[in-house]
Design an enzyme around this catalytic site. Structure first.
Site, PDB file in Angstrom:
ATOM      1  N   ASP A 128       0.841  -1.200   0.000  1.00 46.37           N
ATOM      2  CA  ASP A 128       0.000   0.000   0.000  1.00 46.37           C
ATOM      3  C   ASP A 128       0.881   1.257   0.000  1.00 46.37           C
ATOM      4  OD1 ASP A 128      -2.444   1.358   0.177  1.00 46.37           O
ATOM      5  OD2 ASP A 128      -2.527   1.255   2.376  1.00 46.37           O
ATOM      6  N   HIS A 129       0.531   2.237  -0.810  1.00 47.60           N
ATOM      7  CA  HIS A 129       1.196   3.552  -0.805  1.00 47.60           C
ATOM      8  C   HIS A 129       2.719   3.521  -0.961  1.00 47.60           C
ATOM      9  CE1 HIS A 129      -2.319   6.023  -0.023  1.00 47.60           C
ATOM     10  NE2 HIS A 129      -2.703   5.166   0.895  1.00 47.60           N
ATOM     11  N   GLU A 161      -2.775   6.150  -8.069  1.00 46.64           N
ATOM     12  CA  GLU A 161      -3.746   7.128  -7.563  1.00 46.64           C
ATOM     13  C   GLU A 161      -3.644   8.414  -8.355  1.00 46.64           C
ATOM     14  OE1 GLU A 161      -4.051   7.472  -3.299  1.00 46.64           O
ATOM     15  OE2 GLU A 161      -4.463   9.622  -3.390  1.00 46.64           O
ATOM     16  N   GLY A 214      -7.477   8.292   7.938  1.00 45.32           N
ATOM     17  CA  GLY A 214      -7.504   8.600   9.363  1.00 45.32           C
ATOM     18  C   GLY A 214      -8.851   9.115   9.827  1.00 45.32           C
ATOM     19  N   HIS A 233      -9.811   4.928  -0.983  1.00 43.87           N
ATOM     20  CA  HIS A 233      -8.919   5.013   0.181  1.00 43.87           C
ATOM     21  C   HIS A 233      -9.640   5.771   1.295  1.00 43.87           C
ATOM     22  CE1 HIS A 233      -4.785   3.744  -1.215  1.00 43.87           C
ATOM     23  NE2 HIS A 233      -5.552   3.538  -2.285  1.00 43.87           N
ATOM     24  N   GLY A 250     -11.145   4.410   4.101  1.00 45.00           N
ATOM     25  CA  GLY A 250     -12.427   3.727   4.320  1.00 45.00           C
ATOM     26  C   GLY A 250     -12.988   3.895   5.727  1.00 45.00           C
ATOM     27  N   ASN A 253     -10.136   0.478   1.066  1.00 43.23           N
ATOM     28  CA  ASN A 253      -8.996   0.435   1.992  1.00 43.23           C
ATOM     29  C   ASN A 253      -9.451   0.849   3.385  1.00 43.23           C
ATOM     30  OD1 ASN A 253      -7.609   0.004  -0.397  1.00 43.23           O
ATOM     31  ND2 ASN A 253      -5.919   1.360   0.151  1.00 43.23           N
ATOM     32  N   THR A 274      -7.733   2.670   9.975  1.00 42.35           N
ATOM     33  CA  THR A 274      -7.802   3.414  11.237  1.00 42.35           C
ATOM     34  C   THR A 274      -8.846   2.850  12.217  1.00 42.35           C
ATOM     35  OG1 THR A 274      -7.073   5.413  10.126  1.00 42.35           O
ATOM     36  CG2 THR A 274      -8.147   5.713  12.246  1.00 42.35           C
TER      37      THR A 274
HETATM   38  P1  13P Z   1      -8.239   4.631   6.840  1.00 44.17           P
HETATM   39  O1  13P Z   1      -7.094   4.496   7.789  1.00 44.17           O
HETATM   40  O2  13P Z   1      -8.873   5.990   6.889  1.00 44.17           O
HETATM   41  O3  13P Z   1      -9.238   3.541   6.971  1.00 44.17           O
HETATM   42  O4  13P Z   1      -7.621   4.539   5.362  1.00 44.17           O
HETATM   43  C1  13P Z   1      -6.885   3.400   5.024  1.00 44.17           C
HETATM   44  C2  13P Z   1      -6.270   3.562   3.675  1.00 44.17           C
HETATM   45  O5  13P Z   1      -6.791   4.214   2.802  1.00 44.17           O
HETATM   46  C3  13P Z   1      -4.990   2.874   3.445  1.00 44.17           C
HETATM   47  O6  13P Z   1      -4.528   3.044   2.151  1.00 44.17           O
END
Ligand code: 13P
Length: 288
Positions: free
Chosen positions: A82-83, A134, A183, A210, A212, A232, A235
């Protein structure tokens, strides 16, 4: 052998109009929570690692465990980076066994994002690995997740740039900015469903959401109905685990480490399980 590419999982989700949860893990407890919830439901899952997981002396051990855990899974699972902030991180992810990588060039100038995404695709596809990218920028950063974030409408993905980016790169799936943040939210999320519809109409590939966490069940159902295929989620899951541990510590006079681990894992498993239901993830079919 249940370790599959993300493309295999998302192609089915796109054909049948459901979303698959993509959950970040940085430790064994969270991994087991995600995998156990998915295996109990019999649903495919995307297990995501973040760039620090492929760095340092522990990388080999942790990534080997993840690959083996995925292989032994009773449901199809894609191991996804991820990222990744660079080509090099994507290559590290592939080296350690990821079957899917996300190159995040969303903060770069358009041409640079395209150029690096294309380079990642060339390498990844040669290795049979799926690529996510993205365009537009989903606000907030995992490192700052507790402070609260707001979406910036000027950074929302436009239909034109999404289509152009797809044509310029041929990426397998695309993350778009439509009003969610990474977040905790400052204020109420304001999702642009019209924008999502317009992007969905133009793009023949799965669309990724992203940020989520922090939405209500009705939002997720609506997002899936409007064509999101990968959500995704991190948090809310990690906060649920932490809250369960806090409660245990406050309410239980005597406990041992195994109780702490069990409490955190159970809470994470429950929230993952709930979201698998809400995302409408379909149980595994013979053809996946
Ligand atoms: P959240 O932490 O807001 O659920 O987002 C997770 C995310 O998008 C990871 O790529």
């Amino acid at each position: 052998m249940a370790l599959v590419t993300m493309k295999e999982i998302l192609d089915d989700a796109m054909r049948k109009n459901y979303a698959v949860g993509a959950f970040d893990t940085m430790d064994r407890i969270t991994t087991e929570a995600i995998m156990t919830a998915s295996e109990k439901k019999g649903t495919p899952v995307i297990l995501m690692v973040v760039p620090p997981c492929v760095e340092g002396p522990d990388a080999d051990l942790f990534m080997s465990y993840l690959v083996e855990r995925c292989r032994r899974s009773t449901v199809p699972v894609a191991l996804h980076m991820d990222h990744a902030p660079s080509y090099e991180y994507c290559v590290k992810g592939i080296k350690y066994g990821c079957t899917s990588v996300m190159f995040d060039g969303s903060s770069l100038p358009y041409e640079e994002n395209v150029a690096i995404t294309r380079k990642v695709i060339e390498t990844a596809h040669a290795c049979g690995v799926t690529v996510e990218a993205e365009i537009g920028h989903v606000a907030g950063h995992e490192g700052n997740m507790l402070d609260g974030n707001v979406a910036d409408p000027s950074a929302y993905t436009t239909v034109e740039e999404a289509l152009q980016f797809y044509k310029d790169t041929g990426v397998d799936c695309l993350a778009v900015a439509i009003g969610t943040v990474h977040g905790v939210y400052k204020g109420t999320p304001n999702i642009d469903y019209d924008r999502l519809d317009a992007i969905k109409e133009e793009l023949p590939i799965p669309i990724v959401l992203h940020g989520g966490s922090g939405l209500v069940d009705e939002d997720y159902r609506k997002l899936v109905a409007h064509g999101i295929n990968k959500i995704n989620f991190f948090t809310a899951m990690t906060l649920a685990g932490a809250e369960a541990v806090r409660k245990l510590v406050e309410e239980t006079p005597k406990f041992q480490m195994t109780d702490v681990i069990a409490a955190g894992q159970k809470a994470e498993e429950e929230i993952v399980s709930h979201h698998i239901n809400v995302f409408g993830t379909l149980p595994v079919h013979a053809d996946l």
